[in-house]
Design an enzyme around this catalytic site. Sequence first.
Site, short mmCIF file in Angstrom:
data_model
loop_
_atom_site.label_atom_id
_atom_site.label_comp_id
_atom_site.label_asym_id
_atom_site.label_seq_id
_atom_site.Cartn_x
_atom_site.Cartn_y
_atom_site.Cartn_z
N SER A 92 0.82 -1.21 0.00
CA SER A 92 0.00 0.00 0.00
C SER A 92 0.86 1.26 0.00
CB SER A 92 -0.92 0.03 1.22
OG SER A 92 -1.62 -1.19 1.33
N1 SAH Z 1 -0.61 -5.02 3.99
C1 SAH Z 1 0.19 -5.31 2.81
C2 SAH Z 1 -0.51 -4.99 1.51
C3 SAH Z 1 -1.50 -5.98 1.23
S1 SAH Z 1 -2.09 -6.19 -0.42
C4 SAH Z 1 1.53 -4.62 2.85
O1 SAH Z 1 1.80 -3.85 3.78
O2 SAH Z 1 2.34 -4.88 1.96
C5 SAH Z 1 -3.39 -7.31 0.00
C6 SAH Z 1 -2.92 -8.66 0.44
O3 SAH Z 1 -4.07 -9.37 0.91
C7 SAH Z 1 -2.34 -9.50 -0.68
O4 SAH Z 1 -1.07 -9.95 -0.32
C8 SAH Z 1 -3.32 -10.64 -0.81
O5 SAH Z 1 -2.74 -11.87 -1.19
C9 SAH Z 1 -3.91 -10.73 0.58
N2 SAH Z 1 -5.23 -11.37 0.67
C10 SAH Z 1 -6.26 -11.34 -0.22
N3 SAH Z 1 -7.31 -12.05 0.25
C11 SAH Z 1 -6.93 -12.55 1.47
C12 SAH Z 1 -7.59 -13.37 2.43
N4 SAH Z 1 -8.81 -13.83 2.25
N5 SAH Z 1 -6.91 -13.69 3.56
C13 SAH Z 1 -5.64 -13.24 3.76
N6 SAH Z 1 -4.97 -12.47 2.88
C14 SAH Z 1 -5.61 -12.12 1.74
#
Ligand code: SAH
Length: 219
Positions: free
Chosen positions: A63
């Site tokens: 993000s």
């Molecule tokens: N917080 C992260 C950015 C996340 S992007 C950072 O600081 O880099 C969103 C993330 O959520 C992705 O890695 C994706 O694989 C994950 N994601 C999507 N659906 C999910 C679920 N149901 N449970 C856990 N993670 C999930």
Amino acid sequence: MPQEYTKEKSEMLRRDIRGRGISDEKVLRAMEVVPRHLFVPERLRSRAYEDHPLPIGEGQTISQPYIVALMTEALNLKGPERVLEIGTGSGYQAAVLAEVVKEVYSMEIRPGLAETASRVLAEQGYGRVKTRVGDGYFGWPEEAPFDAILITAAANHIPSPLIAQLKVGGRLIVPLGPTTHTQYLTILTKQEEGVDVVQTTPVVFVPMVGEVQKPRAAK
Ligand code: SAH
């Protein structure tokens, strides 16, 4: 000596974090100390302190720094809390949380990303962040209840297991809305009975996948 991007980082802090209204000292300090460039792929390091998301592989993104700061600040954390993050991604948000509170739990559905993130977290001294591979929809019941829950992927509804795993008075923040368009950062506060829900800033997140995408039975 490895490049530390000190100048770029302090410029980011001044321009994009303080400059856009983040004022919680704990959050500002966390944004100042966590090396964002080490949470992005090597070829993107020089762009790590620009205020936008960057690709981290598997179609996912780290993000934008301002949004990380904004979501962390919205949880109104004081230090002793236990926080659950859904969507570990690069591990950057988890590291920021670990600078603010004592206990951080983070779940990621994609095993490859989870593995890289937990390695980087350990290398950077955030080994006490507990990570787990799995669908965050169901939360982490063995470690519940949590004082705060942060969902970093877009969802069209708030998973009820996560509300159940929140303490009374605890807060949950989620980019809520259609996963193909803009969502709104939505803050839910759990009450003795029911919840308070406040919709705030428009954002664009990658979709939360898994159980959350299944059609729900009509109530
Ligand atoms: N917080 C992260 C950015 C996340 S992007 C950072 O600081 O880099 C969103 C993330 O959520 C992705 O890695 C994706 O694989 C994950 N994601 C999507 N659906 C999910 C679920 N149901 N449970 C856990 N993670 C999930």
